[in-house]
Motif scaffolding. Structure first.
Motif, PDB file in Angstrom:
ATOM      1  N   ASP A   1       0.814  -1.213   0.000  1.00  0.00           N
ATOM      2  CA  ASP A   1       0.000   0.000   0.000  1.00  0.00           C
ATOM      3  C   ASP A   1       0.854   1.271   0.000  1.00  0.00           C
ATOM      4  OD1 ASP A   1       0.971  -0.275   2.524  1.00  0.00           O
ATOM      5  OD2 ASP A   1      -0.933   0.070   3.552  1.00  0.00           O
ATOM      6  N   GLU A   2       2.057   1.178  -0.552  1.00  0.00           N
ATOM      7  CA  GLU A   2       2.926   2.349  -0.687  1.00  0.00           C
ATOM      8  C   GLU A   2       3.689   2.259  -1.999  1.00  0.00           C
ATOM      9  OE1 GLU A   2       6.834   1.093   1.897  1.00  0.00           O
ATOM     10  OE2 GLU A   2       5.109   1.906   2.974  1.00  0.00           O
ATOM     11  N   VAL A   3       4.267   3.383  -2.400  1.00  0.00           N
ATOM     12  CA  VAL A   3       5.039   3.461  -3.645  1.00  0.00           C
ATOM     13  C   VAL A   3       6.452   3.873  -3.288  1.00  0.00           C
ATOM     14  CG1 VAL A   3       5.256   4.610  -5.889  1.00  0.00           C
ATOM     15  CG2 VAL A   3       2.988   4.103  -4.962  1.00  0.00           C
ATOM     16  N   ARG A   4       7.439   3.075  -3.708  1.00  0.00           N
ATOM     17  CA  ARG A   4       8.848   3.388  -3.471  1.00  0.00           C
ATOM     18  C   ARG A   4       9.415   4.050  -4.725  1.00  0.00           C
ATOM     19  NH1 ARG A   4      12.612   0.305  -0.158  1.00  0.00           N
ATOM     20  NH2 ARG A   4      11.224   1.218   1.382  1.00  0.00           N
ATOM     21  N   VAL A   5      10.145   5.133  -4.525  1.00  0.00           N
ATOM     22  CA  VAL A   5      10.773   5.869  -5.621  1.00  0.00           C
ATOM     23  C   VAL A   5      12.276   5.855  -5.391  1.00  0.00           C
ATOM     24  CG1 VAL A   5      10.896   8.062  -6.846  1.00  0.00           C
ATOM     25  CG2 VAL A   5       8.737   7.340  -5.832  1.00  0.00           C
ATOM     26  N   ASN A   6      13.029   5.359  -6.376  1.00  0.00           N
ATOM     27  CA  ASN A   6      14.494   5.314  -6.320  1.00  0.00           C
ATOM     28  C   ASN A   6      15.060   6.224  -7.404  1.00  0.00           C
ATOM     29  OD1 ASN A   6      14.608   3.253  -4.332  1.00  0.00           O
ATOM     30  ND2 ASN A   6      14.178   1.743  -5.925  1.00  0.00           N
ATOM     31  N   GLY A   7      16.201   6.845  -7.121  1.00  0.00           N
ATOM     32  CA  GLY A   7      16.858   7.688  -8.106  1.00  0.00           C
ATOM     33  C   GLY A   7      18.332   7.801  -7.802  1.00  0.00           C
ATOM     34  N   LYS A   8      19.091   8.304  -8.779  1.00  0.00           N
ATOM     35  CA  LYS A   8      20.535   8.417  -8.580  1.00  0.00           C
ATOM     36  C   LYS A   8      20.915   9.664  -7.802  1.00  0.00           C
ATOM     37  CE  LYS A   8      21.973   5.599 -12.415  1.00  0.00           C
ATOM     38  NZ  LYS A   8      22.832   5.451 -13.561  1.00  0.00           N
ATOM     39  N   SER A   9      20.108  10.730  -7.904  1.00  0.00           N
ATOM     40  CA  SER A   9      20.474  11.963  -7.206  1.00  0.00           C
ATOM     41  C   SER A   9      19.334  12.409  -6.285  1.00  0.00           C
ATOM     42  CB  SER A   9      20.780  13.076  -8.206  1.00  0.00           C
ATOM     43  OG  SER A   9      19.609  13.540  -8.820  1.00  0.00           O
ATOM     44  N   ARG A  10      19.727  13.018  -5.203  1.00  0.00           N
ATOM     45  CA  ARG A  10      18.759  13.521  -4.239  1.00  0.00           C
ATOM     46  C   ARG A  10      17.933  14.648  -4.866  1.00  0.00           C
ATOM     47  NH1 ARG A  10      20.539  16.337   1.295  1.00  0.00           N
ATOM     48  NH2 ARG A  10      22.166  14.778   1.148  1.00  0.00           N
ATOM     49  N   ASP A  11      18.555  15.463  -5.717  1.00  0.00           N
ATOM     50  CA  ASP A  11      17.854  16.568  -6.352  1.00  0.00           C
ATOM     51  C   ASP A  11      16.704  16.074  -7.225  1.00  0.00           C
ATOM     52  OD1 ASP A  11      19.601  18.291  -5.138  1.00  0.00           O
ATOM     53  OD2 ASP A  11      20.943  18.409  -6.886  1.00  0.00           O
ATOM     54  N   GLU A  12      16.923  14.986  -7.936  1.00  0.00           N
ATOM     55  CA  GLU A  12      15.867  14.431  -8.784  1.00  0.00           C
ATOM     56  C   GLU A  12      14.688  13.944  -7.937  1.00  0.00           C
ATOM     57  OE1 GLU A  12      14.274  13.823 -12.478  1.00  0.00           O
ATOM     58  OE2 GLU A  12      16.237  14.679 -12.073  1.00  0.00           O
ATOM     59  N   LEU A  13      14.998  13.328  -6.798  1.00  0.00           N
ATOM     60  CA  LEU A  13      13.933  12.872  -5.904  1.00  0.00           C
ATOM     61  C   LEU A  13      13.145  14.052  -5.337  1.00  0.00           C
ATOM     62  CD1 LEU A  13      15.652   9.980  -3.900  1.00  0.00           C
ATOM     63  CD2 LEU A  13      14.105   9.804  -5.833  1.00  0.00           C
ATOM     64  N   GLN A  14      13.831  15.144  -5.045  1.00  0.00           N
ATOM     65  CA  GLN A  14      13.141  16.316  -4.514  1.00  0.00           C
ATOM     66  C   GLN A  14      12.235  16.955  -5.568  1.00  0.00           C
ATOM     67  OE1 GLN A  14      16.428  18.557  -2.940  1.00  0.00           O
ATOM     68  NE2 GLN A  14      16.260  17.584  -0.927  1.00  0.00           N
ATOM     69  N   THR A  15      12.634  16.915  -6.831  1.00  0.00           N
ATOM     70  CA  THR A  15      11.753  17.436  -7.881  1.00  0.00           C
ATOM     71  C   THR A  15      10.524  16.533  -8.053  1.00  0.00           C
ATOM     72  OG1 THR A  15      13.027  16.315  -9.609  1.00  0.00           O
ATOM     73  CG2 THR A  15      13.597  18.603  -9.148  1.00  0.00           C
ATOM     74  N   VAL A  16      10.708  15.217  -7.857  1.00  0.00           N
ATOM     75  CA  VAL A  16       9.557  14.299  -7.917  1.00  0.00           C
ATOM     76  C   VAL A  16       8.587  14.607  -6.769  1.00  0.00           C
ATOM     77  CG1 VAL A  16       8.848  11.885  -7.677  1.00  0.00           C
ATOM     78  CG2 VAL A  16      10.791  12.463  -9.122  1.00  0.00           C
ATOM     79  N   ILE A  17       9.125  14.834  -5.574  1.00  0.00           N
ATOM     80  CA  ILE A  17       8.267  15.167  -4.427  1.00  0.00           C
ATOM     81  C   ILE A  17       7.490  16.453  -4.709  1.00  0.00           C
ATOM     82  CG2 ILE A  17       8.299  15.958  -2.019  1.00  0.00           C
ATOM     83  CD1 ILE A  17      10.560  13.971  -1.512  1.00  0.00           C
ATOM     84  N   ALA A  18       8.164  17.458  -5.243  1.00  0.00           N
ATOM     85  CA  ALA A  18       7.497  18.727  -5.550  1.00  0.00           C
ATOM     86  C   ALA A  18       6.398  18.532  -6.603  1.00  0.00           C
ATOM     87  CB  ALA A  18       8.515  19.754  -6.027  1.00  0.00           C
ATOM     88  N   ALA A  19       6.666  17.700  -7.618  1.00  0.00           N
ATOM     89  CA  ALA A  19       5.678  17.461  -8.667  1.00  0.00           C
ATOM     90  C   ALA A  19       4.470  16.693  -8.118  1.00  0.00           C
ATOM     91  CB  ALA A  19       6.316  16.689  -9.814  1.00  0.00           C
ATOM     92  N   VAL A  20       4.699  15.705  -7.273  1.00  0.00           N
ATOM     93  CA  VAL A  20       3.598  14.915  -6.712  1.00  0.00           C
ATOM     94  C   VAL A  20       2.757  15.779  -5.770  1.00  0.00           C
ATOM     95  CG1 VAL A  20       3.061  12.942  -5.214  1.00  0.00           C
ATOM     96  CG2 VAL A  20       4.747  12.692  -7.019  1.00  0.00           C
ATOM     97  N   ARG A  21       3.401  16.682  -5.035  1.00  0.00           N
ATOM     98  CA  ARG A  21       2.656  17.574  -4.132  1.00  0.00           C
ATOM     99  C   ARG A  21       1.712  18.484  -4.908  1.00  0.00           C
ATOM    100  NH1 ARG A  21       7.218  18.832   0.047  1.00  0.00           N
ATOM    101  NH2 ARG A  21       6.584  17.380   1.671  1.00  0.00           N
ATOM    102  N   THR A  22       2.139  18.959  -6.068  1.00  0.00           N
ATOM    103  CA  THR A  22       1.305  19.889  -6.837  1.00  0.00           C
ATOM    104  C   THR A  22       0.167  19.187  -7.552  1.00  0.00           C
ATOM    105  OG1 THR A  22       2.761  19.732  -8.762  1.00  0.00           O
ATOM    106  CG2 THR A  22       3.188  21.515  -7.190  1.00  0.00           C
ATOM    107  N   HIS A  23       0.311  17.897  -7.844  1.00  0.00           N
ATOM    108  CA  HIS A  23      -0.736  17.156  -8.551  1.00  0.00           C
ATOM    109  C   HIS A  23      -1.824  16.723  -7.573  1.00  0.00           C
ATOM    110  CE1 HIS A  23      -2.613  13.929 -10.948  1.00  0.00           C
ATOM    111  NE2 HIS A  23      -2.257  14.676 -11.963  1.00  0.00           N
ATOM    112  N   GLU A  24      -3.049  16.682  -8.048  1.00  0.00           N
ATOM    113  CA  GLU A  24      -4.199  16.311  -7.214  1.00  0.00           C
ATOM    114  C   GLU A  24      -4.500  14.825  -7.375  1.00  0.00           C
ATOM    115  OE1 GLU A  24      -6.854  17.426  -4.387  1.00  0.00           O
ATOM    116  OE2 GLU A  24      -5.466  18.786  -5.373  1.00  0.00           O
ATOM    117  N   PHE A  25      -4.309  14.048  -6.314  1.00  0.00           N
ATOM    118  CA  PHE A  25      -4.614  12.621  -6.308  1.00  0.00           C
ATOM    119  C   PHE A  25      -5.839  12.381  -5.427  1.00  0.00           C
ATOM    120  CE2 PHE A  25      -0.024  12.511  -7.278  1.00  0.00           C
ATOM    121  CZ  PHE A  25      -0.082  11.786  -8.458  1.00  0.00           C
TER     122      PHE A  25
END
Length: 161
Positions: free
Chosen positions: A126-150
């Motif tokens: 019941d969770e989604v794991r996100v992996n990436g090579k850089s911390r900056d890329e993960l932070q941009t994913v967090i920002a994008a998911v926060r702005t989207h309405e789920f």
């Protein structure tokens, strides 16, 4: 490899506090004096019952207001229709959604994939794991998911470097 989890959790202590506040408020309300009403908290459900449909609607409004003031997202709640007995007694339940359903998890992973981020996603229960090579890329994913309405309230936990 840096990673984080996207989850949908609800703080059970905040729910308990909101229900207790609603009970205290109703004990002092003039329109509920001398009437039978009850707010019962079970594991993932709040059950409301009162003398008539109007009072159940008022109970619902008070409980939802208290939950919102305590910081519980209304996306985490599912309100059922009130059941009215032939004698007029009414009941209603408010279900608390815990975790991310598989359809919503697929929607989240699809959104991240469509964003062309350099990360990988996988659904783990019941969770989604996100992996990436850089911390900056993960932070941009967090920002994008926060702005989207789920359809569920999402939180980000277990951020690891």
């Amino acid at each position: 490899m840096p990673s984080f989890d996207i989850v949908s959790q609800v703080n059970s202590m905040e729910i308990e506090n909101a229900v207790n506040q609603a009970r205290k408020e109703l004990a002092n309300r003039f329109d509920f004096k001398g009437s039978q009403w009850e707010i019962a908290l079970e594991k993932a459900e709040i059950k409301l019952s009162a003398d008539n449909e109007y009072k159940v609607a008022t109970l619902n409004e008070i409980v939802i207001g208290r939950l919102a003031k305590r910081g519980i997202s209304l996306k985490s709640l599912e309100q059922c229709d009130p059941d009215v007995s032939p004698l007029g007694h009414a009941r209603q339940s408010i279900k608390i959604k815990l975790g991310i359903e598989s359809a919503v998890a697929k929607e989240i992973t699809g959104f991240i994939r469509d964003g062309k981020f350099k990360v990988t996603t996988q659904i783990q229960g019941d969770e989604v794991r996100v992996n990436g090579k850089s911390r900056d890329e993960l932070q941009t994913v967090i920002a994008a998911v926060r702005t989207h309405e789920f359809p569920v309230a999402v939180q980000f936990v277990n951020f690891r470097d």
